[in-house]
Scaffold this motif. Structure first.
Motif, mmCIF file in Angstrom:
data_model
loop_
_atom_site.group_PDB
_atom_site.id
_atom_site.type_symbol
_atom_site.label_atom_id
_atom_site.label_comp_id
_atom_site.label_asym_id
_atom_site.label_seq_id
_atom_site.Cartn_x
_atom_site.Cartn_y
_atom_site.Cartn_z
ATOM 1 N N GLU A 106 0.726 -1.290 -0.100
ATOM 2 C CA GLU A 106 -0.107 0.174 0.106
ATOM 3 C C GLU A 106 0.800 1.361 0.023
ATOM 4 O OE1 GLU A 106 -3.564 2.338 0.001
ATOM 5 O OE2 GLU A 106 -3.001 0.479 -0.826
ATOM 6 N N LYS A 107 1.963 1.206 0.573
ATOM 7 C CA LYS A 107 2.986 2.543 0.697
ATOM 8 C C LYS A 107 3.333 2.707 -0.771
ATOM 9 C CE LYS A 107 6.208 2.252 4.190
ATOM 10 N NZ LYS A 107 5.846 3.653 5.085
ATOM 11 N N LEU A 108 3.754 1.647 -1.668
ATOM 12 C CA LEU A 108 4.083 1.771 -2.925
ATOM 13 C C LEU A 108 3.063 2.376 -3.795
ATOM 14 C CD1 LEU A 108 6.028 -1.207 -3.460
ATOM 15 C CD2 LEU A 108 7.037 0.958 -3.480
ATOM 16 N N ARG A 109 1.798 1.568 -3.530
ATOM 17 C CA ARG A 109 0.602 2.167 -4.447
ATOM 18 C C ARG A 109 0.058 3.502 -3.963
ATOM 19 N NH1 ARG A 109 -4.397 3.443 -4.551
ATOM 20 N NH2 ARG A 109 -4.372 3.654 -2.187
ATOM 21 N N ALA A 110 0.215 4.020 -2.822
ATOM 22 C CA ALA A 110 0.012 5.259 -2.428
ATOM 23 C C ALA A 110 0.834 6.220 -3.026
ATOM 24 C CB ALA A 110 0.062 5.561 -1.007
ATOM 25 N N GLY A 111 2.176 6.023 -3.102
ATOM 26 C CA GLY A 111 3.150 6.975 -3.597
ATOM 27 C C GLY A 111 3.019 7.143 -5.154
ATOM 28 N N GLY A 112 2.715 5.881 -5.945
ATOM 29 C CA GLY A 112 2.273 6.157 -7.444
ATOM 30 C C GLY A 112 0.971 6.806 -7.554
ATOM 31 N N SER A 113 0.080 6.810 -6.354
ATOM 32 C CA SER A 113 -1.130 7.640 -6.724
ATOM 33 C C SER A 113 -1.329 8.988 -6.262
ATOM 34 C CB SER A 113 -2.285 6.774 -6.078
ATOM 35 O OG SER A 113 -2.388 5.374 -6.518
ATOM 36 N N GLY A 114 -0.261 9.495 -5.625
ATOM 37 C CA GLY A 114 -0.019 10.829 -4.990
ATOM 38 C C GLY A 114 -0.738 11.059 -3.780
ATOM 39 N N VAL A 115 -0.812 9.810 -2.936
ATOM 40 C CA VAL A 115 -1.523 9.786 -1.682
ATOM 41 C C VAL A 115 -0.282 10.065 -0.767
ATOM 42 C CG1 VAL A 115 -2.750 8.809 0.262
ATOM 43 C CG2 VAL A 115 -3.520 8.529 -2.147
ATOM 44 N N ALA A 116 -0.159 10.893 0.065
ATOM 45 C CA ALA A 116 1.233 11.181 0.974
ATOM 46 C C ALA A 116 1.145 10.167 2.038
ATOM 47 C CB ALA A 116 0.860 12.647 1.521
ATOM 48 N N ALA A 117 0.069 9.698 2.673
ATOM 49 C CA ALA A 117 0.105 8.775 3.829
ATOM 50 C C ALA A 117 -1.180 8.148 3.973
ATOM 51 C CB ALA A 117 0.661 9.444 5.124
ATOM 52 N N PHE A 118 -1.398 7.136 4.742
ATOM 53 C CA PHE A 118 -2.687 6.469 5.054
ATOM 54 C C PHE A 118 -2.486 5.853 6.525
ATOM 55 C CE2 PHE A 118 0.172 3.524 3.159
ATOM 56 C CZ PHE A 118 0.209 2.388 3.859
ATOM 57 N N PHE A 119 -3.746 5.784 6.790
ATOM 58 C CA PHE A 119 -3.949 4.924 8.270
ATOM 59 C C PHE A 119 -4.260 3.388 8.284
ATOM 60 C CE2 PHE A 119 -4.430 9.312 9.937
ATOM 61 C CZ PHE A 119 -3.701 9.251 10.958
ATOM 62 N N THR A 120 -3.699 2.583 8.743
ATOM 63 C CA THR A 120 -3.977 1.162 8.874
ATOM 64 C C THR A 120 -3.972 0.574 10.336
ATOM 65 O OG1 THR A 120 -3.118 -0.864 8.117
ATOM 66 C CG2 THR A 120 -1.513 0.570 8.396
ATOM 67 N N GLN A 121 -4.525 -0.562 10.445
ATOM 68 C CA GLN A 121 -4.576 -0.996 11.976
ATOM 69 C C GLN A 121 -3.161 -2.078 12.093
ATOM 70 O OE1 GLN A 121 -8.932 -2.509 11.999
ATOM 71 N NE2 GLN A 121 -8.165 -1.987 14.276
ATOM 72 N N THR A 122 -2.675 -2.423 10.802
ATOM 73 C CA THR A 122 -1.652 -3.357 10.917
ATOM 74 C C THR A 122 -0.483 -2.586 11.622
ATOM 75 O OG1 THR A 122 -2.290 -4.153 8.472
ATOM 76 C CG2 THR A 122 0.000 -4.468 9.517
ATOM 77 N N GLY A 123 -0.037 -3.491 12.566
ATOM 78 C CA GLY A 123 1.249 -3.123 13.351
ATOM 79 C C GLY A 123 0.761 -2.386 14.656
ATOM 80 N N VAL A 124 -0.261 -1.815 14.905
ATOM 81 C CA VAL A 124 -0.922 -1.210 16.290
ATOM 82 C C VAL A 124 -0.578 -2.374 17.351
ATOM 83 C CG1 VAL A 124 -2.941 -0.516 17.662
ATOM 84 C CG2 VAL A 124 -2.768 -0.009 15.226
ATOM 85 N N GLY A 125 -0.092 -1.647 18.404
ATOM 86 C CA GLY A 125 0.580 -2.447 19.673
ATOM 87 C C GLY A 125 1.679 -3.061 19.360
ATOM 88 N N THR A 126 2.631 -2.758 18.229
ATOM 89 C CA THR A 126 3.721 -3.604 18.207
ATOM 90 C C THR A 126 4.904 -2.447 17.852
ATOM 91 O OG1 THR A 126 3.700 -3.913 15.694
ATOM 92 C CG2 THR A 126 2.475 -5.605 16.819
ATOM 93 N N GLN A 127 6.146 -3.074 17.901
ATOM 94 C CA GLN A 127 7.213 -2.268 17.624
ATOM 95 C C GLN A 127 7.158 -1.303 16.268
ATOM 96 O OE1 GLN A 127 10.334 -4.747 18.479
ATOM 97 N NE2 GLN A 127 11.207 -3.092 19.753
ATOM 98 N N VAL A 128 6.417 -1.836 15.204
ATOM 99 C CA VAL A 128 6.021 -1.268 14.086
ATOM 100 C C VAL A 128 5.394 0.153 14.142
ATOM 101 C CG1 VAL A 128 4.485 -1.420 11.989
ATOM 102 C CG2 VAL A 128 5.461 -3.419 12.699
ATOM 103 N N ALA A 129 4.473 0.268 15.137
ATOM 104 C CA ALA A 129 3.778 1.321 15.638
ATOM 105 C C ALA A 129 4.794 2.482 16.699
ATOM 106 C CB ALA A 129 2.515 1.344 15.991
ATOM 107 N N GLU A 130 5.182 1.514 17.658
ATOM 108 C CA GLU A 130 5.704 2.226 18.740
ATOM 109 C C GLU A 130 7.245 2.402 18.662
ATOM 110 O OE1 GLU A 130 5.105 -0.909 21.643
ATOM 111 O OE2 GLU A 130 2.945 -0.575 21.884
ATOM 112 N N GLY A 131 7.726 1.922 17.633
ATOM 113 C CA GLY A 131 9.249 2.374 17.469
ATOM 114 C C GLY A 131 10.362 1.316 18.188
#
Length: 272
Positions: A106-131
């Protein structure tokens, strides 16, 4: 209409300079733009930042660039088939931004579509979100660079508050992709699982270079069969139908009739 055909892979990648960022198609070993990768290897381009689902294997796909130590950073979702990748990452020679597979797509598709960013539930509560995920190690095994925390917001979904993590889109200087067929205007057709990441990578690159097995004249591809329109593609190189295609892993077992049957795991030629 613009004729986007280039004479060779060597000419098509000649302006990819040291330090460039690339989005590279392929899923496992299926749909790897190997002719373009080998041309890039031969010209000596280095310090590359590459976005791709995986990094090939030790002696094929993006693995050939990795073995030659031409890659500075990988943004990937799966890296488990490459021992040299593991060695370079753990020794601090390679930076890795590990990204969930669907999020990467989705990050690649968004980049090609002119979308700067998006929200997703994937990674919530993990180091993906928390760093805190290691991106680069020091030689002594300590963490030199860790992933930052990401913005998490609450949205109401069907009356229920849910947390979502903000993911930024990806764009790159160039994209390298493989298609089974294309025309001189850049319209592309992908074969089976080779369609997974190739169209998305193509969209994300500011300059998309496509290797195609068969090059046809504009109008010969039924518009309903076009998987990626030529607006996303800037250069097309015909590599022929005899180009090498690899299978990641093959297991052969004896059947009850004393014959052999072959079960293939990973990506095979049918999906390339």
């Amino acid at each position: 209409m613009i004729d986007k055909q280039w004479a060779s892979a060597v000419e098509a990648v000649a302006d990819i300079q040291d330090g460039a960022s690339l989005a590279v198609g392929g899923f496992g070993l299926s749909g790897n733009p190997i002719a373009l990768i080998e041309a890039l290897l031969a010209q000596g381009t280095t310090d590359l930042s590459i976005v791709s689902n995986n990094c090939g294997v030790d002696d094929w796909g993006l693995g050939v660039l990795l073995n030659a130590q031409r890659i500075r950073k990988m943004t990937s979702s799966y890296v488990g088939e490459n021992k040299e990748f593991e060695r370079q990452f753990l020794s601090g020679e390679l930076e890795l931004e590990l990204t969930p597979q669907g999020t990467l797509a989705e990050k690649l598709r968004a980049g090609g579509s002119g979308v700067a960013a998006f929200f997703t539930q994937t990674g919530v509560g993990t180091q993906v979100a928390e760093g805190g995920l290691p991106r680069r190690y020091n030689a002594d095994g300590s963490i030199a660079v860790a992933s930052p925390a990401k913005d998490v917001r609450v949205f109401e979904v069907n009356g229920t508050p849910k947390e979502f993590v903000l993911e930024e889109a990806i764009t790159t200087d160039f994209a390298l992709v493989h298609a089974i067929a294309g025309d001189r205007h850049g319209n592309l057709v992908f074969n089976k699982v080779a369609r997974n990441f190739n169209p998305l990578a193509a969209m994300a690159g500011r300059v998309c270079i496509a290797q195609v097995e068969q090059l046809v004249e504009p109008g010969e591809i039924d518009p309903d069969r076009v998987h990626l329109p030529g607006v996303f593609v800037h250069r097309v190189v015909e590599v022929g139908t005899g180009i090498e295609k690899r299978i990641e892993r093959r297991t052969v077992t004896a059947s009850s009739a004393s014959t052999s049957s072959v079960a293939t795991t990973g990506s095979g030629q049918e999906g390339s």
